[in-house]
Design a protein around this motif. Structure first.
Motif, mmCIF file in Angstrom:
data_model
loop_
_atom_site.group_PDB
_atom_site.id
_atom_site.type_symbol
_atom_site.label_atom_id
_atom_site.label_comp_id
_atom_site.label_asym_id
_atom_site.label_seq_id
_atom_site.Cartn_x
_atom_site.Cartn_y
_atom_site.Cartn_z
ATOM 1 N N LEU A 185 0.816 -1.238 0.001
ATOM 2 C CA LEU A 185 -0.113 -0.029 -0.029
ATOM 3 C C LEU A 185 0.601 1.125 0.151
ATOM 4 C CD1 LEU A 185 -2.927 -0.711 2.419
ATOM 5 C CD2 LEU A 185 -2.926 -0.924 -0.070
ATOM 6 N N MET A 186 2.073 1.359 0.590
ATOM 7 C CA MET A 186 2.900 2.334 0.624
ATOM 8 C C MET A 186 3.800 2.230 -0.766
ATOM 9 S SD MET A 186 1.847 3.936 3.219
ATOM 10 C CE MET A 186 3.181 5.253 3.071
ATOM 11 N N LEU A 246 -0.001 5.432 5.600
ATOM 12 C CA LEU A 246 -0.731 4.143 5.695
ATOM 13 C C LEU A 246 -2.047 4.149 6.087
ATOM 14 C CD1 LEU A 246 -0.611 1.044 5.092
ATOM 15 C CD2 LEU A 246 0.627 0.702 7.314
ATOM 16 N N THR A 247 -2.189 4.832 7.240
ATOM 17 C CA THR A 247 -3.500 5.008 7.814
ATOM 18 C C THR A 247 -4.599 5.307 6.659
ATOM 19 O OG1 THR A 247 -3.153 7.082 8.563
ATOM 20 C CG2 THR A 247 -3.215 5.122 10.328
ATOM 21 N N VAL A 248 -4.254 6.537 5.934
ATOM 22 C CA VAL A 248 -5.474 6.899 4.986
ATOM 23 C C VAL A 248 -5.470 5.858 3.758
ATOM 24 C CG1 VAL A 248 -5.636 8.630 3.220
ATOM 25 C CG2 VAL A 248 -4.987 9.220 5.769
ATOM 26 N N LEU A 253 -8.899 2.153 0.691
ATOM 27 C CA LEU A 253 -9.073 0.783 0.107
ATOM 28 C C LEU A 253 -10.430 0.335 0.788
ATOM 29 C CD1 LEU A 253 -8.015 -1.942 -1.405
ATOM 30 C CD2 LEU A 253 -6.838 -2.469 0.558
ATOM 31 N N LEU A 254 -10.902 0.535 2.013
ATOM 32 C CA LEU A 254 -12.014 -0.319 2.863
ATOM 33 C C LEU A 254 -13.292 0.733 2.719
ATOM 34 C CD1 LEU A 254 -10.392 -1.868 5.585
ATOM 35 C CD2 LEU A 254 -10.423 -2.831 3.311
ATOM 36 N N HIS A 255 -13.127 2.131 2.247
ATOM 37 C CA HIS A 255 -14.332 3.059 2.723
ATOM 38 C C HIS A 255 -15.555 2.561 2.098
ATOM 39 C CE1 HIS A 255 -13.396 4.542 -1.226
ATOM 40 N NE2 HIS A 255 -14.554 5.218 -1.258
ATOM 41 N N ASP A 256 -15.639 1.900 1.072
ATOM 42 C CA ASP A 256 -17.078 1.693 0.114
ATOM 43 C C ASP A 256 -17.413 0.145 0.235
ATOM 44 O OD1 ASP A 256 -17.883 3.906 -0.376
ATOM 45 O OD2 ASP A 256 -17.055 4.064 -2.616
ATOM 46 N N PRO A 291 -2.830 -2.457 12.607
ATOM 47 C CA PRO A 291 -2.610 -1.495 13.607
ATOM 48 C C PRO A 291 -3.765 -0.807 14.004
ATOM 49 C CG PRO A 291 -0.822 -1.633 12.131
ATOM 50 C CD PRO A 291 -2.057 -2.456 11.272
ATOM 51 N N LYS A 292 -3.924 -0.426 15.147
ATOM 52 C CA LYS A 292 -5.091 0.083 15.834
ATOM 53 C C LYS A 292 -5.439 1.382 15.140
ATOM 54 C CE LYS A 292 -6.986 1.672 20.334
ATOM 55 N NZ LYS A 292 -6.742 1.775 21.765
ATOM 56 N N ASP A 293 -4.441 1.998 14.748
ATOM 57 C CA ASP A 293 -4.761 3.488 14.168
ATOM 58 C C ASP A 293 -5.172 3.219 12.631
ATOM 59 O OD1 ASP A 293 -2.224 2.443 13.105
ATOM 60 O OD2 ASP A 293 -1.175 4.560 13.257
ATOM 61 N N CYS A 294 -4.949 2.160 12.222
ATOM 62 C CA CYS A 294 -5.395 1.837 10.724
ATOM 63 C C CYS A 294 -6.898 1.416 10.779
ATOM 64 C CB CYS A 294 -4.762 0.939 10.082
ATOM 65 S SG CYS A 294 -3.048 1.273 9.440
#
Length: 409
Positions: A185-186, A246-248, A253-256, A291-294
């Motif tokens: 992803l990065m 990475l969080t964004v 990737l998952l928003h929809d 990770p929790k923030d992701c």
């Protein structure tokens, strides 16, 4: 004892790219000899040592044999008799199966340099199909080198498809999968990673929720690209173009995911897809132990991204609820990442990549206004406990109403 630089360091030097990590292979040595020279052992499964001064990894040349399922299902054999060529043949791609000595003399028994020049990602041997993690690794390399024109050899893609169909991917641990996914992803073109996984059938195994988006239409008036899966790829592409963390990218990737649950008779509309998608986002988060923030940002973006797009239309009370949900008072960075994800979502539409996103500054302004409401005057008035919380909420709402009115002028 002979020492060779191997793998990515050789590959990237030949490509003219910066070399960051260096791996070394030691041929003709025993564990006892390495220890006698001051190397420190770190490998539990096979002999890997840290150099006494540089701290770089040095591994004894070894062979491997499949002995079980998954990434860890191998038996390793290291001895002074193992040749450099035998060590290199166990590697994944020809471009990673080259070595050089301290004079930069190249050892390339499997024609990695030729494939570098031809811009081809090709497996070294049929043993490639024994390690399911290589499906993710090749997809990651495809994302990394897409800008250089690399493609995957048809025969390698076929082996990846066979692995995807074999059930071996399900034996991968969450930790190993996440390591590859997060690194992919990065890359500069992370959407290529998803495209390759889909092409070889791995996406429907690893992330069926994402795979389900392809072929699902959206209203053309809002989404000229129409296909929900294509839109997701475009959003991911935008997140890389704009150098998002990475969080964004994970949230993009998952928003929809909720759109994959919409019954066909309701297409192309996706009413309440934000709410429907939450359980899917949480499932993917848990599957890969992100990770929790992701995890947190992905859930919040999934739930509220349409609020972000409609920011200028939101009532002051709804705007306050949005800010409260993100805890903008203590975690301002998370709200900033939410705004970024919303902007990537808006830009990830065919022909609208350059359109401005005024909602971003409006939301930032609202957060600043809400954070700017002072607590001290309320304390001086005698408010405390739950009453203080309610009074603070009223003052913030009043401030947001004033902000909204001023913004409308």
């Amino acid at each position: 004892m002979q020492i060779f630089k191997v793998g990515g360091a050789v590959r990237d030097r030949l490509l003219g790219k910066p070399v960051t990590d260096v791996d070394w292979v030691v041929v003709g040595a025993t564990t006892e000899e390495m220890l006698a020279k001051g190397y420190r052992p770190v490998g539990a499964d096979f002999p890997v040592f840290l150099h006494p001064k540089s701290g770089e990894e040095y591994a004894l040349a070894r062979t491997e044999r499949k002995s079980g399922r998954g990434y860890g299902g191998f038996t390793f054999h290291a001895s002074p008799e193992v040749t450099l060529e035998e060590d290199l043949i166990r590697r994944d791609l020809t471009i990673n199966a080259m070595a050089e000595d301290d004079q930069q003399n190249l050892t390339d028994p499997y024609h990695g340099q030729r494939d570098l020049e031809a811009r081809v990602l090709r497996h070294v041997s049929p043993a490639f199909a024994e390690d399911p993690l290589r499906v993710l690794r090749v997809a990651r390399f495809a994302a990394r080198y897409a800008e250089l024109g690399f493609s995957i050899a048809p025969e390698t893609l076929e082996l990846m498809s066979q692995l995807s169909d074999s059930g071996e991917l399900e034996a991968l641990t969450a930790e190993r999968s996440w390591k590859e996914i997060s690194r992919a992803l990065m890359e500069n073109q992370p959407q290529v990673f998803i495209e390759v996984l889909r092409e070889c059938g791995a996406l429907k195994v690893l992330m069926p929720e994402v795979n389900a988006l392809f072929g699902v239409p959206q209203p053309e008036i809002h989404h000229p690209e129409i296909d929900s899966g294509i839109h997701t790829l475009s959003v991911l592409e935008q997140s890389a173009l704009h150098k998002q963390p990475l969080t964004v990218r994970w949230a993009c990737l998952l928003h929809d995911l909720g759109k994959g649950l919409t019954p066909e008779e309701e297409w192309p509309r996706h009413i309440a897809h934000e709410h429907k998608g939450l359980k899917l986002i949480k499932a993917v988060n848990a599957r890969f132990k992100a990770p929790k923030d992701c995890q947190e940002l992905a859930v919040l973006v999934g739930q509220y991204h349409t609020h972000g797009h409609r920011a200028l239309e939101l009532k002051a009370s709804t705007l306050l609820e949005l800010l409260q949900s993100f805890d903008v008072y203590r975690r301002p960075q998370r709200f900033e990442e939410f705004i970024a994800a919303c902007e990537m979502d808006a830009r990830g539409r065919k022909g609208l990549e350059q359109r401005s996103y005024p909602q971003a500054d409006y939301l930032r302004g609202a957060a600043t206004v809400a954070r700017g409401v002072a607590v001290q005057p309320l304390l001086e008035k005698g408010f405390k406990g739950p009453e203080l919380g309610e009074a603070l909420k009223r003052e913030r709402l009043k401030a947001l109403k004033t902000y909204k009115e001023a913004s409308a002028c």
